[in-house]
Design a protein around this motif. Structure first.
Motif, PDB file in Angstrom:
ATOM      1  N   GLY A  85       0.794  -1.213   0.000  1.00 30.03           N
ATOM      2  CA  GLY A  85       0.000   0.000   0.000  1.00 30.03           C
ATOM      3  C   GLY A  85       0.832   1.271   0.000  1.00 30.03           C
ATOM      4  O   GLY A  85       0.481   2.274   0.614  1.00 30.03           O
ATOM      5  N   VAL A  86       1.991   1.204  -0.667  1.00 25.69           N
ATOM      6  CA  VAL A  86       2.831   2.406  -0.769  1.00 25.69           C
ATOM      7  C   VAL A  86       3.256   2.593  -2.219  1.00 25.69           C
ATOM      8  O   VAL A  86       2.860   1.819  -3.086  1.00 25.69           O
ATOM      9  CB  VAL A  86       4.095   2.276   0.117  1.00 25.69           C
ATOM     10  CG1 VAL A  86       3.725   2.212   1.584  1.00 25.69           C
ATOM     11  CG2 VAL A  86       4.890   1.038  -0.301  1.00 25.69           C
ATOM     12  N   SER A  87       4.055   3.567  -2.472  1.00 26.07           N
ATOM     13  CA  SER A  87       4.514   3.798  -3.840  1.00 26.07           C
ATOM     14  C   SER A  87       5.816   3.046  -4.101  1.00 26.07           C
ATOM     15  O   SER A  87       6.517   2.626  -3.182  1.00 26.07           O
ATOM     16  CB  SER A  87       4.759   5.279  -4.075  1.00 26.07           C
ATOM     17  OG  SER A  87       5.943   5.660  -3.415  1.00 26.07           O
ATOM     18  N   THR A  88       6.120   2.903  -5.360  1.00 32.47           N
ATOM     19  CA  THR A  88       7.348   2.197  -5.718  1.00 32.47           C
ATOM     20  C   THR A  88       8.567   2.939  -5.197  1.00 32.47           C
ATOM     21  O   THR A  88       9.555   2.326  -4.805  1.00 32.47           O
ATOM     22  CB  THR A  88       7.484   2.076  -7.242  1.00 32.47           C
ATOM     23  OG1 THR A  88       7.575   3.379  -7.810  1.00 32.47           O
ATOM     24  CG2 THR A  88       6.300   1.342  -7.835  1.00 32.47           C
ATOM     25  N   ALA A  89       8.472   4.242  -5.180  1.00 28.85           N
ATOM     26  CA  ALA A  89       9.603   5.032  -4.701  1.00 28.85           C
ATOM     27  C   ALA A  89       9.923   4.655  -3.258  1.00 28.85           C
ATOM     28  O   ALA A  89      11.087   4.476  -2.887  1.00 28.85           O
ATOM     29  CB  ALA A  89       9.277   6.512  -4.799  1.00 28.85           C
ATOM     30  N   THR A  90       8.905   4.524  -2.470  1.00 33.82           N
ATOM     31  CA  THR A  90       9.121   4.180  -1.067  1.00 33.82           C
ATOM     32  C   THR A  90       9.682   2.772  -0.924  1.00 33.82           C
ATOM     33  O   THR A  90      10.583   2.526  -0.121  1.00 33.82           O
ATOM     34  CB  THR A  90       7.796   4.301  -0.282  1.00 33.82           C
ATOM     35  OG1 THR A  90       7.273   5.602  -0.502  1.00 33.82           O
ATOM     36  CG2 THR A  90       8.033   4.089   1.186  1.00 33.82           C
ATOM     37  N   ALA A 126       8.097   2.112  10.602  1.00 33.19           N
ATOM     38  CA  ALA A 126       6.922   1.262  10.433  1.00 33.19           C
ATOM     39  C   ALA A 126       6.751   0.880   8.963  1.00 33.19           C
ATOM     40  O   ALA A 126       6.616  -0.302   8.616  1.00 33.19           O
ATOM     41  CB  ALA A 126       5.681   1.990  10.934  1.00 33.19           C
ATOM     42  N   THR A 127       6.787   1.874   8.101  1.00 33.37           N
ATOM     43  CA  THR A 127       6.643   1.615   6.667  1.00 33.37           C
ATOM     44  C   THR A 127       7.722   0.652   6.193  1.00 33.37           C
ATOM     45  O   THR A 127       7.460  -0.304   5.467  1.00 33.37           O
ATOM     46  CB  THR A 127       6.791   2.930   5.872  1.00 33.37           C
ATOM     47  OG1 THR A 127       6.151   3.979   6.579  1.00 33.37           O
ATOM     48  CG2 THR A 127       6.216   2.782   4.487  1.00 33.37           C
ATOM     49  N   ARG A 128       8.924   0.940   6.602  1.00 33.66           N
ATOM     50  CA  ARG A 128      10.030   0.100   6.188  1.00 33.66           C
ATOM     51  C   ARG A 128       9.813  -1.354   6.577  1.00 33.66           C
ATOM     52  O   ARG A 128       9.965  -2.259   5.760  1.00 33.66           O
ATOM     53  CB  ARG A 128      11.339   0.602   6.796  1.00 33.66           C
ATOM     54  CG  ARG A 128      12.576  -0.116   6.268  1.00 33.66           C
ATOM     55  CD  ARG A 128      13.842   0.320   7.003  1.00 33.66           C
ATOM     56  NE  ARG A 128      14.049   1.768   6.947  1.00 33.66           N
ATOM     57  CZ  ARG A 128      14.688   2.393   5.977  1.00 33.66           C
ATOM     58  NH1 ARG A 128      15.174   1.699   4.970  1.00 33.66           N
ATOM     59  NH2 ARG A 128      14.854   3.689   6.003  1.00 33.66           N
ATOM     60  N   ALA A 129       9.426  -1.533   7.785  1.00 29.95           N
ATOM     61  CA  ALA A 129       9.222  -2.893   8.291  1.00 29.95           C
ATOM     62  C   ALA A 129       8.166  -3.612   7.460  1.00 29.95           C
ATOM     63  O   ALA A 129       8.370  -4.740   7.005  1.00 29.95           O
ATOM     64  CB  ALA A 129       8.798  -2.841   9.755  1.00 29.95           C
ATOM     65  N   LYS A 130       7.082  -2.915   7.224  1.00 32.60           N
ATOM     66  CA  LYS A 130       6.007  -3.526   6.469  1.00 32.60           C
ATOM     67  C   LYS A 130       6.471  -3.887   5.052  1.00 32.60           C
ATOM     68  O   LYS A 130       6.214  -4.975   4.544  1.00 32.60           O
ATOM     69  CB  LYS A 130       4.825  -2.554   6.386  1.00 32.60           C
ATOM     70  CG  LYS A 130       3.684  -3.083   5.530  1.00 32.60           C
ATOM     71  CD  LYS A 130       2.686  -1.970   5.247  1.00 32.60           C
ATOM     72  CE  LYS A 130       1.258  -2.416   5.540  1.00 32.60           C
ATOM     73  NZ  LYS A 130       0.398  -1.284   5.873  1.00 32.60           N
ATOM     74  N   ILE A 131       7.177  -2.960   4.429  1.00 37.64           N
ATOM     75  CA  ILE A 131       7.672  -3.193   3.071  1.00 37.64           C
ATOM     76  C   ILE A 131       8.612  -4.393   3.027  1.00 37.64           C
ATOM     77  O   ILE A 131       8.480  -5.282   2.180  1.00 37.64           O
ATOM     78  CB  ILE A 131       8.394  -1.949   2.534  1.00 37.64           C
ATOM     79  CG1 ILE A 131       7.383  -0.824   2.319  1.00 37.64           C
ATOM     80  CG2 ILE A 131       9.130  -2.273   1.245  1.00 37.64           C
ATOM     81  CD1 ILE A 131       7.986   0.489   1.896  1.00 37.64           C
ATOM     82  N   LEU A 132       9.542  -4.406   3.981  1.00 33.97           N
ATOM     83  CA  LEU A 132      10.496  -5.517   4.019  1.00 33.97           C
ATOM     84  C   LEU A 132       9.756  -6.840   4.173  1.00 33.97           C
ATOM     85  O   LEU A 132      10.101  -7.842   3.530  1.00 33.97           O
ATOM     86  CB  LEU A 132      11.477  -5.309   5.185  1.00 33.97           C
ATOM     87  CG  LEU A 132      12.865  -4.761   4.820  1.00 33.97           C
ATOM     88  CD1 LEU A 132      12.843  -3.961   3.520  1.00 33.97           C
ATOM     89  CD2 LEU A 132      13.432  -3.928   5.952  1.00 33.97           C
ATOM     90  N   ALA A 133       8.756  -6.807   5.017  1.00 36.05           N
ATOM     91  CA  ALA A 133       8.003  -8.035   5.253  1.00 36.05           C
ATOM     92  C   ALA A 133       7.278  -8.498   3.986  1.00 36.05           C
ATOM     93  O   ALA A 133       7.380  -9.660   3.585  1.00 36.05           O
ATOM     94  CB  ALA A 133       6.993  -7.808   6.382  1.00 36.05           C
ATOM     95  N   THR A 134       6.563  -7.580   3.355  1.00 30.78           N
ATOM     96  CA  THR A 134       5.841  -7.971   2.132  1.00 30.78           C
ATOM     97  C   THR A 134       6.817  -8.429   1.058  1.00 30.78           C
ATOM     98  O   THR A 134       6.562  -9.406   0.353  1.00 30.78           O
ATOM     99  CB  THR A 134       4.984  -6.818   1.564  1.00 30.78           C
ATOM    100  OG1 THR A 134       5.566  -5.573   1.931  1.00 30.78           O
ATOM    101  CG2 THR A 134       3.564  -6.884   2.070  1.00 30.78           C
ATOM    102  N   ALA A 135       7.918  -7.723   0.942  1.00 33.65           N
ATOM    103  CA  ALA A 135       8.924  -8.101  -0.059  1.00 33.65           C
ATOM    104  C   ALA A 135       9.357  -9.536   0.205  1.00 33.65           C
ATOM    105  O   ALA A 135       9.432 -10.361  -0.708  1.00 33.65           O
ATOM    106  CB  ALA A 135      10.121  -7.159   0.012  1.00 33.65           C
ATOM    107  N   GLU A 136       9.627  -9.788   1.461  1.00 29.89           N
ATOM    108  CA  GLU A 136      10.070 -11.111   1.871  1.00 29.89           C
ATOM    109  C   GLU A 136       9.096 -12.198   1.427  1.00 29.89           C
ATOM    110  O   GLU A 136       9.466 -13.139   0.728  1.00 29.89           O
ATOM    111  CB  GLU A 136      10.228 -11.148   3.397  1.00 29.89           C
ATOM    112  CG  GLU A 136      10.548 -12.519   3.976  1.00 29.89           C
ATOM    113  CD  GLU A 136      11.961 -12.978   3.655  1.00 29.89           C
ATOM    114  OE1 GLU A 136      12.897 -12.175   3.879  1.00 29.89           O
ATOM    115  OE2 GLU A 136      12.133 -14.126   3.178  1.00 29.89           O
TER     116      GLU A 136
END
Lengths: 337, 337
Positions: A12-17, A31-41
């Motif tokens: 739920g964020v942009s590609t840039a983020t 928080a955003t970072r954590a979520k992104i890393l998790a989804t990426a994972e």
DNA sequence: GTGAAAGCGCTAACAC
DNA sequence: GTGTTAGCGCTTTCAC
């Protein structure tokens, strides 16, 4: 194939983020970072290196140009480069000349090296003058490991000193008649190491005011086989033969050892043998040598390259590596001494 | 930096035509092609590999995963891969584990290998079971050279046969009491080669209805040093000692040779020594061995990979490489025979 | 701290 | 045989 926008959408964020988060750049909330890393994972996202290369212009790859890859010095050096590189997420692109020296048509300016790497580490080798020029023409951090190349920064031992010190070791033991086995110094090629070592030998002998018998100077190509061959020719010398032989590499010295045994020549009683390099085989065989560490030399060179890429201008510079005379069982005073 | 459209503009054609011309694709008139090549040449144009990787999805790069790079088999093999690759304009990306076996956290699925290469050539090494699984999970041509890995195509010699034949050679000479020096067969790791060679040894001995003295079985790690060490332990055996020692590699056999000399044990009069590999040092030292050629094995593996990439499905398959018993001076009938 | 959008420099349809 | 054009999948200003 899951791409950056799949991750972006899922998180739920942009590609840039996503891009920032993945690469650990600032300006992303924890928080955003954590979520992104998790989804990426769990999406199993792996960034496309091709895309980021294109976007950034950086390849995160270092090229290693080696004349051989299956010889002691080079294998050790490559291992060193690799250690340094993979620790930092860089790639190692290997270009092996396989001893070919002829049809390397403009190696350095060609697609081969160009635009595929961020920096080049050259392992000590013979270079045609025009190749050296091409080398200087490529606009890229460059360092050579294992021997000087005109106009380039390099890290390596002082080969003159190495040759000189093993020769002096022999002289110190009382040897007065010393044979030399050096690498061929093909004048056409700038493979300066053999030549430099030859000078070290010669100067040590001359400084001690000893005579150098031209018949007792043999040439090899740094391989065991050429050591064997040289020893064969040594045995054809009229007696009294030299009481010692100084070799420009451990591999050649080992060849000498093997062939000596075949002729019933005892080492060191009948003949003292020394090498240069610190080859493991030499250690096991009890060979006296001047030790050097190609792995750490290569690591050092790689560090410089990486620093230079990192913007630290002037990081690449020449440096002299450590060497150490290691006296083992292959040398002793001459019998008559 | 001169790009494809600079060339297009200068040659008065479109970028598409330049692209075709440069890559040697059909549908370009000879005249146009010549002109394009010429302008590209003097503009000094070099295609951006990053851009074409991104556009094509192909990296024209093969990854080589090696446990070591500074050991005989691996150096030779890497040279072979390189030969095959650079002849065809492919790049070689080297991943060296440097003997590390512990923190290779999911090597194969990670960015390391992923999306950076078109195919993977694995050099014979110990693999954790989960690593083998990861290996199978990556969707990419894969071949292993130098030893079997569960579920993977591989090219290499028949290690069982190799061990068996050197042992039989010894037995054929009349040896009845044979020591063994094999590589350690760490059960946790799937480095099957040592184990396979051990079986070859054992079976040959048992088939000849000879006894195997457990005290005369030594373990090494394929290095010279471990050969030296093993020979040291050999010398501690109560007499009468074995009259021969079969080693799982030439490097270890050489270590045995060196240490034997140190103890005044004559080879082959007092002790016959055999190895496996065909190491150049072994040849020079007069070591009897089973010869193999890692370079051509690696070339073969690389060819398969390239063929598979080229769309030839099923190109990658297992193949047994040639080996040959080479009898040299390190073996002879036992003294008492 | 986050998003929109314009490239990075080629290749590959597809049209001509 | 050659040109047009829409991507390839990221990064990176520049707004917000």
């Amino acid at each position: 194939m899951v791409g950056i926008d799949d991750v972006a959408a899922a998180a739920g964020v942009s590609t840039a983020t996503v891009s920032r988060a993945i690469r650990g750049l600032p300006r992303v909330s924890p928080a955003t970072r954590a979520k992104i890393l998790a989804t990426a994972e769990d999406l199993g996202y792996v960034p496309s290196s091709a895309a980021s290369r294109l976007a950034t212009g950086k390849t995160r790859t270092i090229g290693v140009l080696a004349p051989y890859v299956d010889r002691w010095f080079f294998g050790k050096a490559i291992a060193g480069v690799d250690q340094e590189l993979h620790e930092r997420g860089y790639n190692l692109s290997l270009f092996n000349l396989g001893g070919r020296i002829t049809p390397r048509e403009r190696l350095f300016s060609r697609s081969m090296v160009h635009k595929q790497i961020d920096a080049l580490l050259l392992l000590c080798m013979f270079l045609h003058p025009e190749e050296i020029d091409d080398l200087h023409a490529i606009d890229m951090p460059l360092v050579v490991v294992g021997g000087p190349v005109r106009g380039c920064s390099s890290v390596g031992i002082d080969d003159y000193l190495a040759a000189r010190s093993i020769t002096q070791h022999l002289i110190g033991l009382g040897h007065r008649h010393i044979a030399l086995l050096h690498g061929s110094g093909d004048a056409e090629l700038n493979f300066s190491v053999p030549k430099i070592r030859v000078e070290g030998f010669h100067d040590a002998v001359h400084d001690a005011e000893l005579e150098l018998n031209p018949d007792a100077e043999f040439f090899g190509n740094f391989t065991v086989e050429s050591g064997v061959e040289a020893m064969r020719r040594f045995m054809e010398l009229p007696e009294p033969r030299p009481t010692a032989i100084a070799c420009a590499s451990d591999e050649m010295a080992l060849g000498v050892l093997f062939e000596a045994r075949r002729h019933g020549v005892r080492v060191p009683e009948d003949l003292s043998v020394v090498g240069i390099d610190g080859h493991e085989m030499g250690a096991s065989a009890g060979l006296t040598t001047v030790w050097q560490d190609p792995t750490s030399q290569a690591r050092r060179g790689t560090q410089m390259l990486l620093a230079e890429i990192g913007g630290e201008i002037g990081a690449v510079h020449s440096e002299t590596a450590v060497q150490r005379l290691i006296v083992r069982e292959s040398t002793a005073p001459p019998a008559a001494f």
